[in-house]
Design an enzyme around this catalytic site. Structure first.
Site, mmCIF file in Angstrom:
data_model
loop_
_atom_site.group_PDB
_atom_site.id
_atom_site.type_symbol
_atom_site.label_atom_id
_atom_site.label_comp_id
_atom_site.label_asym_id
_atom_site.label_seq_id
_atom_site.Cartn_x
_atom_site.Cartn_y
_atom_site.Cartn_z
ATOM 1 N N ASP A 86 0.813 -1.205 -0.245
ATOM 2 C CA ASP A 86 -0.303 0.320 0.114
ATOM 3 C C ASP A 86 0.851 1.455 -0.009
ATOM 4 O O ASP A 86 1.820 1.116 0.933
ATOM 5 C CB ASP A 86 -1.200 -0.021 1.115
ATOM 6 N N GLU A 118 -5.239 3.942 -2.619
ATOM 7 C CA GLU A 118 -7.284 4.657 -2.946
ATOM 8 C C GLU A 118 -7.237 6.118 -3.685
ATOM 9 O O GLU A 118 -6.139 6.734 -3.749
ATOM 10 C CB GLU A 118 -7.152 4.402 -1.275
ATOM 11 N N GLU A 185 -14.221 -1.792 -1.878
ATOM 12 C CA GLU A 185 -14.264 -1.985 0.157
ATOM 13 C C GLU A 185 -15.756 -1.500 -0.054
ATOM 14 O O GLU A 185 -15.730 -0.429 -0.108
ATOM 15 C CB GLU A 185 -13.042 -1.307 0.369
HETATM 16 O O1 KIV Z 1 -4.714 -1.391 4.018
HETATM 17 C C1 KIV Z 1 -5.725 -2.817 4.263
HETATM 18 O O2 KIV Z 1 -5.489 -3.820 4.622
HETATM 19 C C2 KIV Z 1 -6.561 -2.657 3.213
HETATM 20 C C3 KIV Z 1 -7.206 -3.961 2.856
HETATM 21 C C4 KIV Z 1 -8.443 -3.760 3.874
HETATM 22 C C5 KIV Z 1 -7.855 -4.002 1.579
HETATM 23 O O3 KIV Z 1 -6.500 -2.230 2.332
#
Ligand code: KIV
Length: 279
Positions: A86, A118, A185
């Protein structure tokens, strides 16, 4: 099962074959090993790291260095799964150059296979510039935790036509900008189904119903390790916390009673050496 690292093509092929894709989060070496051994195809080093590992209330405090530190451990622990890291808050929203530089840093330093961002229209140029540089991107729409404040909290997104339409349009924009997969989500299953059917890239749902091309959950949630609020979409598959707590309690009890360490777990020396030391 081949032990070679999966690629974006493998994941796209799975969608074509209608074979469901599994994604689970991981933040460290042993968890990555477990998930890889179990055969999970996609590992997400999520910024949920902030909530379930670092003890923050939100994901906002998670830094690029946090993600790189944990991403490296996950890559070391896995051999086959496709690892996505991420991009944390404010590492891709300011401008596309910044986004590309930070995505590149994540990939170079962790060895991960892709990054996740995101948002939709607002970040589509960042997605374009990252994918044009050859870095695989996963999009994330619906409930996007980094902007939960603006969305009015951790709520289902897309129950009304305006938001549902925006999520559909954003998903098409992300695909067109080069994203090779999309996390959806907390959206109604009907919307997730329509998006999964409309897109050619794999759609991975979390709280988005069973018609997505795959599913993702947070490791600590499925293992029963997280003590915070559990969303409706989480299913617990094990009570690892109680198993761990019992182990810790047994250890405390044996140490207190002088039962551990026993002979089996101790080293010995000869009487002569001991006598020489004590002389
Ligand atoms: O940070 C995370 O774990 C996520 C998932 C909830 C998809 O983005």
């Amino acid at each position: 099962m081949s032990s070679e690292r999966l690629t974006t093509l493998d994941l796209k092929e799975m969608k074509k074959r209608k074979e469901k894709i599994t994604m689970v989060t991981a933040y460290d070496y042993p968890t990555a090993q477990l998930l890889d051994e179990a055969g999970v195809e996609f590992i997400l080093v999520g910024d949920s790291l902030g909530n379930v590992v670092l003890g923050y209330d939100t994901t906002i405090a998670v830094t690029l260095n946090d993600m790189i530190h944990h991403g490296k451990a996950v890559v070391r622990g896995s051999k086959r799964a496709f690892v996505v890291v991420d991009m944390p808050f404010l590492t891709y929203q300011v401008n596309s150059e910044d986004a590309l530089r930070n995505a590149g840093k994540i990939i170079q330093e962790t060895g991960a296979q892709g990054v996740k961002l995101e948002g939709g229209l607002e970040i589509v140029e960042a997605v374009r510039s990252i994918t044009q540089a050859g870095i695989p991107v996963v999009g994330h729409l619906g409930l996007t935790p980094q902007s939960a404040g603006q969305l009015g909290g951790f709520k289902v997104q897309g129950k009304d036509p305006t938001v549902a339409k925006k999520i559909m349009e954003d998903s098409l924009l992300l695909e067109e900008a080069g994203a090779f997969s999309l996390v959806l989500e907390c959206v109604p299953w009907q919307l997730a189904k329509a998006i999964s059917e409309r897109l050619s890239i794999p759609v991975i749902g979390i709280g988005a119903g069973k018609f997505c091309d795959g599913q993702v959950l947070v490791f600590h949630d499925i293992m029963g390790l997280y003590t915070g609020k559990r969303p409706k979409f989480v299913k617990q598959y094990a009570q690892a916390r109680s198993v761990m707590l019992k182990g810790i309690n047994d250890y405390i009890s044996e140490v207190k009673q002088g039962l551990f360490p026993d002979e089996k777990h101790s080293f010995t020396m000869s009487e002569e050496v001991l006598a020489a030391v004590l002389e």
